[in-house]
Scaffold this motif. Structure first.
Motif, mmCIF file in Angstrom:
data_model
loop_
_atom_site.group_PDB
_atom_site.id
_atom_site.type_symbol
_atom_site.label_atom_id
_atom_site.label_comp_id
_atom_site.label_asym_id
_atom_site.label_seq_id
_atom_site.Cartn_x
_atom_site.Cartn_y
_atom_site.Cartn_z
ATOM 1 N N TRP A 69 -1.177 6.966 -6.205
ATOM 2 C CA TRP A 69 -2.585 6.630 -6.035
ATOM 3 C C TRP A 69 -3.035 7.020 -4.627
ATOM 4 O O TRP A 69 -2.222 7.198 -3.721
ATOM 5 C CB TRP A 69 -2.815 5.137 -6.227
ATOM 6 C CG TRP A 69 -2.526 4.638 -7.616
ATOM 7 C CD1 TRP A 69 -2.543 5.351 -8.767
ATOM 8 C CD2 TRP A 69 -2.175 3.302 -7.985
ATOM 9 N NE1 TRP A 69 -2.231 4.547 -9.840
ATOM 10 C CE2 TRP A 69 -2.004 3.277 -9.383
ATOM 11 C CE3 TRP A 69 -1.999 2.128 -7.279
ATOM 12 C CZ2 TRP A 69 -1.662 2.135 -10.085
ATOM 13 C CZ3 TRP A 69 -1.655 0.976 -7.972
ATOM 14 C CH2 TRP A 69 -1.489 0.990 -9.359
ATOM 15 N N GLY B 158 7.200 1.253 -10.757
ATOM 16 C CA GLY B 158 5.949 0.650 -10.310
ATOM 17 C C GLY B 158 5.748 -0.730 -10.912
ATOM 18 O O GLY B 158 5.302 -1.661 -10.234
ATOM 19 N N GLU C 162 3.273 5.318 -7.414
ATOM 20 C CA GLU C 162 2.256 5.586 -8.433
ATOM 21 C C GLU C 162 1.413 6.819 -8.129
ATOM 22 O O GLU C 162 0.705 7.307 -8.999
ATOM 23 C CB GLU C 162 1.345 4.365 -8.609
ATOM 24 C CG GLU C 162 2.043 3.150 -9.192
ATOM 25 C CD GLU C 162 2.572 3.372 -10.603
ATOM 26 O OE1 GLU C 162 1.929 4.092 -11.395
ATOM 27 O OE2 GLU C 162 3.644 2.819 -10.907
ATOM 28 N N PRO D 40 0.016 -0.146 -12.843
ATOM 29 C CA PRO D 40 1.167 0.726 -12.630
ATOM 30 C C PRO D 40 1.611 1.367 -13.948
ATOM 31 O O PRO D 40 1.702 0.687 -14.973
ATOM 32 C CB PRO D 40 2.246 -0.214 -12.085
ATOM 33 C CG PRO D 40 1.513 -1.388 -11.555
ATOM 34 C CD PRO D 40 0.277 -1.508 -12.389
ATOM 35 N N THR E 286 0.835 -1.210 0.000
ATOM 36 C CA THR E 286 0.000 0.000 0.000
ATOM 37 C C THR E 286 0.865 1.253 0.000
ATOM 38 O O THR E 286 0.647 2.173 -0.798
ATOM 39 C CB THR E 286 -0.948 -0.007 1.223
ATOM 40 O OG1 THR E 286 -1.766 -1.176 1.153
ATOM 41 C CG2 THR E 286 -1.831 1.232 1.246
ATOM 42 N N PHE F 194 2.806 1.636 -3.472
ATOM 43 C CA PHE F 194 1.995 2.128 -4.589
ATOM 44 C C PHE F 194 1.530 3.563 -4.360
ATOM 45 O O PHE F 194 1.391 4.328 -5.310
ATOM 46 C CB PHE F 194 0.827 1.189 -4.873
ATOM 47 C CG PHE F 194 1.284 -0.138 -5.399
ATOM 48 C CD1 PHE F 194 1.951 -0.234 -6.609
ATOM 49 C CD2 PHE F 194 1.079 -1.301 -4.663
ATOM 50 C CE1 PHE F 194 2.399 -1.450 -7.087
ATOM 51 C CE2 PHE F 194 1.529 -2.527 -5.133
ATOM 52 C CZ PHE F 194 2.191 -2.605 -6.348
ATOM 53 N N ARG F 195 1.310 3.918 -3.120
ATOM 54 C CA ARG F 195 0.959 5.313 -2.797
ATOM 55 C C ARG F 195 2.111 6.247 -3.188
ATOM 56 O O ARG F 195 1.897 7.280 -3.820
ATOM 57 C CB ARG F 195 0.648 5.418 -1.294
ATOM 58 C CG ARG F 195 0.565 6.818 -0.764
ATOM 59 C CD ARG F 195 -0.720 7.472 -1.139
ATOM 60 N NE ARG F 195 -0.752 8.790 -0.506
ATOM 61 C CZ ARG F 195 -1.531 9.761 -0.895
ATOM 62 N NH1 ARG F 195 -2.371 9.560 -1.888
ATOM 63 N NH2 ARG F 195 -1.508 10.919 -0.302
ATOM 64 N N THR G 8 5.921 -4.047 -8.781
ATOM 65 C CA THR G 8 4.759 -4.936 -8.792
ATOM 66 C C THR G 8 5.196 -6.377 -9.045
ATOM 67 O O THR G 8 4.700 -7.308 -8.400
ATOM 68 C CB THR G 8 3.745 -4.497 -9.865
ATOM 69 O OG1 THR G 8 3.320 -3.173 -9.572
ATOM 70 C CG2 THR G 8 2.543 -5.423 -9.913
ATOM 71 N N SER H 168 -4.371 2.321 -3.472
ATOM 72 C CA SER H 168 -3.127 1.576 -3.245
ATOM 73 C C SER H 168 -3.398 0.296 -2.467
ATOM 74 O O SER H 168 -2.877 -0.778 -2.803
ATOM 75 C CB SER H 168 -2.124 2.443 -2.483
ATOM 76 O OG SER H 168 -1.791 3.580 -3.249
ATOM 77 N N THR I 8 -3.148 -3.559 -3.915
ATOM 78 C CA THR I 8 -2.309 -4.507 -3.186
ATOM 79 C C THR I 8 -3.071 -5.799 -2.895
ATOM 80 O O THR I 8 -2.582 -6.896 -3.172
ATOM 81 C CB THR I 8 -1.818 -3.878 -1.864
ATOM 82 O OG1 THR I 8 -1.030 -2.723 -2.173
ATOM 83 C CG2 THR I 8 -0.993 -4.853 -1.052
#
Length: 120
Positions: free
Chosen positions: A30, A58, A28, A53, A21, A24-25, A62, A35, A39
């Protein structure tokens, strides 16, 4: 399964979800909810495809996340399943002992589909 083992598995799953989380926050950009959603969807192999992504880091992250996270997630699911099966077996044994059922094949009625022997 010992209490320590259960807590360790839960902690590992929580850490991998939290780590994904945050990753990705930050990478990316998001929202926290997106995020987290990505996940969990990725770890569970559902993969809705709503979020993808866009950055190179990203995409690489991933891939690593899938390989590491899925392994941890699969072990946790397997261990919880094995725990449930053991508890079911223990409960069944307890029930059998509690009911006092002692299986004696010679006391069982013959099966309906059992062939008759010629000497009867």
């Amino acid at each position: 399964m010992s209490g320590f083992k259960i807590l360790t598995l839960i902690a590992m799953v929580v850490l991998i979800i939290a780590g994904g989380t945050v990753f990705f926050r930050l990478v990316e950009g998001w929202s926290w909810l997106d995020s987290y959603f990505f996940t969990v969807v990725t770890l569970s192999t559902v993969g809705y495809g709503e979020l993808v992504p866009a950055t190179a880091i990203g995409k690489i992250g991933t891939t690593v996340f899938i390989l590491v996270g899925l392994g941890i997630f699969a072990v946790a699911i397997q261990q919880f399943g094995a725990f449930a099966v053991r508890k079911r077996e223990e409960h069944t044994e307890w029930l059998i002992a509690r009911l006092g059922h002692h299986h004696r094949p010679e006391q069982d009625p013959p099966a309906a589909n059992e062939p008759e022997s010629p000497d009867k």
